[in-house]
Design an enzyme around this catalytic site. Structure first.
Site, PDB file in Angstrom:
ATOM      1  N   ASP A  39      -3.628  34.427  12.168  1.00  0.00           N
ATOM      2  CA  ASP A  39      -2.816  33.264  11.828  1.00  0.00           C
ATOM      3  C   ASP A  39      -3.092  32.834  10.392  1.00  0.00           C
ATOM      4  OD1 ASP A  39      -1.179  30.836  12.291  1.00  0.00           O
ATOM      5  OD2 ASP A  39      -3.109  29.799  12.321  1.00  0.00           O
ATOM      6  N   SER A  40      -4.354  32.778  10.025  1.00  0.00           N
ATOM      7  CA  SER A  40      -4.729  32.369   8.671  1.00  0.00           C
ATOM      8  C   SER A  40      -4.294  33.386   7.628  1.00  0.00           C
ATOM      9  CB  SER A  40      -6.241  32.161   8.579  1.00  0.00           C
ATOM     10  OG  SER A  40      -6.627  31.104   9.411  1.00  0.00           O
TER      11      SER A  40
END
Length: 151
Positions: A39-40
């Site tokens: 996600d990051s």
């Protein structure tokens, strides 16, 4: 391109050395751990892409980026490119999609949220595997899906 890839890996090794980041085997991580880092990574990739295009106010960047990094868009991307993934990549995606998450989807259906989690797990896996070329190619394929939809 090969020299550029070697330079990227060298910079990444420097990053790891200076910050004391150990080499990891992404196969040892849970699908939700892979999704957490994925996600990051996806967010940084999309933000970098947007900032490089034009200089604008931060809230305008946020609006552009939010349309791409949201669960419905990620689900759309992964479902459209799933047949272009390797068997290993499809397995990582499925593991991420099927993982029992204790968070609820915000502004997304449960199905989209789960597919997006699978996509993020795949990106996290490729990142931790240090396969930056494939990571970039998978993101690019997904972005092409969204772009073709806008046309």
């Amino acid at each position: 391109m090969e020299d550029n890839n070697s330079e990227t890996i060298s910079r990444y090794q420097y990053f790891k050395e200076v910050l004391g980041i150990k080499n990891v085997n992404p196969n040892n991580y849970s699908p939700l751990s892979l999704a957490y880092i994925g996600d990051s990574i996806f967010d940084v990739m999309i933000r970098t892409m947007e900032v490089s295009r034009v200089n604008m106010q931060a809230n305008k960047y946020h609006k552009h980026v939010s349309k791409i990094v949201c669960a419905p868009a990620q689900a759309k991307m992964i479902l459209a490119i799933e047949d272009r993934l390797t068997e290993e990549e499809r397995d990582i995606f499925r593991r991420g999609r099927n993982a029992k998450s204790y968070t609820k989807a915000k502004n997304a259906s449960t199905i989209d949220y789960r597919n997006a989690t699978g996509y993020e797990a795949l990106l996290g896996y490729l990142y931790l595997k240090e396969d930056f070329k494939r990571l970039t190619d998978v993101v690019k394929m997904g972005l092409e899906v969204l772009e073709s939809e806008q046309e």
